[in-house]
Design an enzyme around this catalytic site. Structure first.
Site, short mmCIF file in Angstrom:
data_model
loop_
_atom_site.label_atom_id
_atom_site.label_comp_id
_atom_site.label_asym_id
_atom_site.label_seq_id
_atom_site.Cartn_x
_atom_site.Cartn_y
_atom_site.Cartn_z
CG HIS A 265 -2.11 0.91 1.02
ND1 HIS A 265 -2.07 2.26 1.30
CD2 HIS A 265 -3.33 0.65 0.52
CE1 HIS A 265 -3.25 2.79 0.98
NE2 HIS A 265 -4.02 1.84 0.50
CG ASP A 316 -8.63 -4.32 -3.20
OD1 ASP A 316 -9.79 -4.09 -2.84
OD2 ASP A 316 -7.90 -3.48 -3.76
N1 COA Z 1 3.79 -7.58 -4.74
C1 COA Z 1 5.14 -7.66 -4.81
N2 COA Z 1 5.95 -6.61 -4.58
C2 COA Z 1 5.38 -5.44 -4.28
C3 COA Z 1 4.00 -5.27 -4.17
C4 COA Z 1 3.20 -6.40 -4.43
N3 COA Z 1 1.87 -6.32 -4.36
N4 COA Z 1 3.71 -4.01 -3.83
C5 COA Z 1 4.87 -3.37 -3.71
N5 COA Z 1 5.88 -4.24 -3.98
C6 COA Z 1 7.29 -3.93 -3.95
C7 COA Z 1 7.72 -3.27 -5.24
O1 COA Z 1 8.13 -4.19 -6.21
C8 COA Z 1 8.81 -2.38 -4.77
O2 COA Z 1 9.97 -3.16 -4.58
P1 COA Z 1 11.40 -2.64 -5.07
O3 COA Z 1 11.63 -1.38 -4.25
O4 COA Z 1 12.28 -3.77 -4.76
O5 COA Z 1 11.23 -2.35 -6.52
C9 COA Z 1 8.37 -1.93 -3.38
O6 COA Z 1 7.50 -2.97 -2.92
C10 COA Z 1 7.63 -0.60 -3.38
O7 COA Z 1 6.57 -0.65 -4.34
P2 COA Z 1 5.98 0.61 -5.12
O8 COA Z 1 5.33 0.13 -6.37
O9 COA Z 1 7.03 1.68 -5.24
O10 COA Z 1 4.90 1.12 -4.10
P3 COA Z 1 3.77 2.16 -4.44
O11 COA Z 1 3.50 2.92 -3.23
O12 COA Z 1 4.09 2.94 -5.69
O13 COA Z 1 2.54 1.22 -4.84
C11 COA Z 1 0.73 -0.22 -4.67
C12 COA Z 1 1.53 0.86 -3.97
C13 COA Z 1 -0.54 -0.50 -3.87
C14 COA Z 1 0.33 0.23 -6.07
C15 COA Z 1 1.58 -1.50 -4.74
O14 COA Z 1 1.87 -1.99 -3.45
C16 COA Z 1 0.93 -2.56 -5.60
O15 COA Z 1 1.12 -2.60 -6.81
N6 COA Z 1 0.13 -3.48 -4.96
C17 COA Z 1 -0.61 -4.45 -5.70
C18 COA Z 1 -1.91 -3.82 -6.21
C19 COA Z 1 -2.95 -3.69 -5.15
O16 COA Z 1 -3.17 -4.59 -4.37
N7 COA Z 1 -3.63 -2.55 -5.16
C20 COA Z 1 -4.70 -2.27 -4.23
C21 COA Z 1 -4.28 -1.22 -3.27
S1 COA Z 1 -5.51 -1.00 -2.00
#
Ligand code: COA
Length: 378
Positions: A265, A316
């Site tokens: 998140h 979710d």
């Molecule tokens: N599965 C695997 N790795 C994940 C992850 C996931 N669901 N969510 C984050 N990470 C990892 C990223 O790969 C990244 O790792 P790195 O630094 O080694 O590259 C790190 O955690 C940070 O992720 P980042 O994408 O920069 O975080 P963000 O704040 O931009 O994104 C989300 C937040 C929610 C978009 C992200 O956690 C995600 O894509 N989650 C899955 C989608 C989801 O469930 N969305 C509903 C949200 S309520």
């Protein structure tokens, strides 16, 4: 292409930027707390109904008994959708994405609302009521038409959540199922400046109409990094197939840098309080049905993803196995999130229209320097 790497002043994803004041929802990412109007989400989940929460989000206070009855009656009175819209749903292609259909239907709904272009405070309230009342009817009607069945008219005597389940199946749901959906709607109702609320506010900030703003919200919540994760989680569980396969599948997938939907998140770094409540609800609901497969797989996947990446599940994740236990097909998971979130979007849009300044950030130009237009023939 612009990578944006080291551009001075650039904040990728607008992380940490405060884009508006709000009195609706407080999100404490460090301590994993979520409050609507000062009330903790756990207390609301235990004691309130979705209708109470709609009132709270729109008015800043919980309703009195009379106010609750008035709001519930008003929602119940306005559940029917225009016949022309039902006819249109029948013309949507079979197999159309459920959120694409909802996006089209909400845009169309505005065409049949004589007040749709008004952004007058009182008109906005009336439209918000109609949107909140009618979204479940659209989702249920579209689902039944997609399944080759006739839509079922809403019932006035059922609560918001129970009526939705009734319109899907034609059967009055058990009290337990209706309450499980009711609480899920509460948990999903509002979440501060998430991507879809921001998108809706951006549209409203141009003084475009509220149907356009809500359509922008629907278009944005659809994506798998946002509400779309609600369906993607179930698709992942289906892909993994068995509890035994969770460990080898997830370990290999994480090693290959796969992103598991339903984890992580932007704001909650120590866990999402909604996921804790939903896990308990999914546990209870699957004990009732006796079909524990999706829940057991979820618990196992949670364990592996936390062990390997220290990522917590978000809202979710456990809602997928909960909704499955309520007999809800996975393609409805994101529409259901939207049925809930309309309450928060409309509350935020009332705020936005009342205290507006157009959103207009800047981009840092990283393309070619100014250059002469080439002469033809050279
Ligand atoms: N599965 C695997 N790795 C994940 C992850 C996931 N669901 N969510 C984050 N990470 C990892 C990223 O790969 C990244 O790792 P790195 O630094 O080694 O590259 C790190 O955690 C940070 O992720 P980042 O994408 O920069 O975080 P963000 O704040 O931009 O994104 C989300 C937040 C929610 C978009 C992200 O956690 C995600 O894509 N989650 C899955 C989608 C989801 O469930 N969305 C509903 C949200 S309520």
């Amino acid at each position: 292409m612009a990578s944006g790497g080291d551009v001075p002043g650039l904040i990728r994803g607008l992380e940490g930027i405060i884009a508006a004041p709000t009195a609706i929802c407080e999100l404490d990412g460090i301590n994993g707390r979520l409050l609507y109007g000062g009330y903790d989400i756990a207390d609301l989940a235990e004691h309130a109904t979705f209708e109470d929460v709609v009132y709270l989000l729109w008015n800043g206070e919980l309703p009195t008994a009379d106010q609750r009855a008035a709001l519930s009656g008003s929602l119940a009175d306005q559940r029917a959708i225009p016949d022309q819209l039902v006819q249109s749903l029948r013309l949507y292609p079979r197999g159309a994405n459920s959120m694409a259909a909802l996006r089209a239907a909400i845009a169309q709904l505005g065409l049949y609302d004589a007040e749709s272009e008004s952004i007058d405070t009182v008109a906005l309230r009336r439209i918000g009521m109609r949107l909140t009342a009618q979204l479940p009817t659209i989702v249920a009607a579209n689902q039944r038409i997609q399944e080759g069945r006739d839509p079922i008219s809403p019932r006035r005597d059922l609560g918001h959540a129970a009526n939705f389940l009734y319109m899907l199946s034609g059967r009055e749901p058990s009290e337990g199922d209706a309450r499980a959906l009711d609480v899920s709607l509460i948990l999903y109702a509002e979440h501060e400046m998430n991507a879809s609320s921001f998108a809706a506010r951006v549209a409203a900030s141009t003084l475009s109409d509220i149907y356009s703003a809500v359509t922008a919200g629907v278009a944005t919540i659809k994506g798998p990094l946002h509400g779309g994760a609600g369906e993607a989680v179930m698709r992942t569980l289906e892909e993994i197939g068995t509890v035994e396969n969770v460990e080898p599948f997830a370990t290999a997938a994480l090693a290959a840098k796969r992103r598991f939907m339903g984890f992580g998140h932007r704001v909650y770094k120590n866990g999402d309080p909604r996921a804790v409540i939903l896990r308990a609800m999914a546990d209870e609901a699957t004990q009732r049905t006796g079909d524990r497969k999706w829940f057991d797989m979820s618990v196992a996947l949670h364990g592996v993803v936390y062990r390997e990446k220290k990522l917590h599940p978000n809202v979710d994740f456990y809602s997928a196995s909960l909704f499955a236990a309520l007999g809800i097909p996975a393609e409805l998971n994101v529409p259901i999130i939207t049925i809930a979130r309309i309450a928060g979007w409309t509350a935020q849009l009332f705020e936005q229209y009342a205290d507006n300044r157009i959103f207009r950030p800047r981009a840092a130009y990283v393309g070619p320097a100014p250059r002469a237009f080439p002469r033809r023939g050279q």
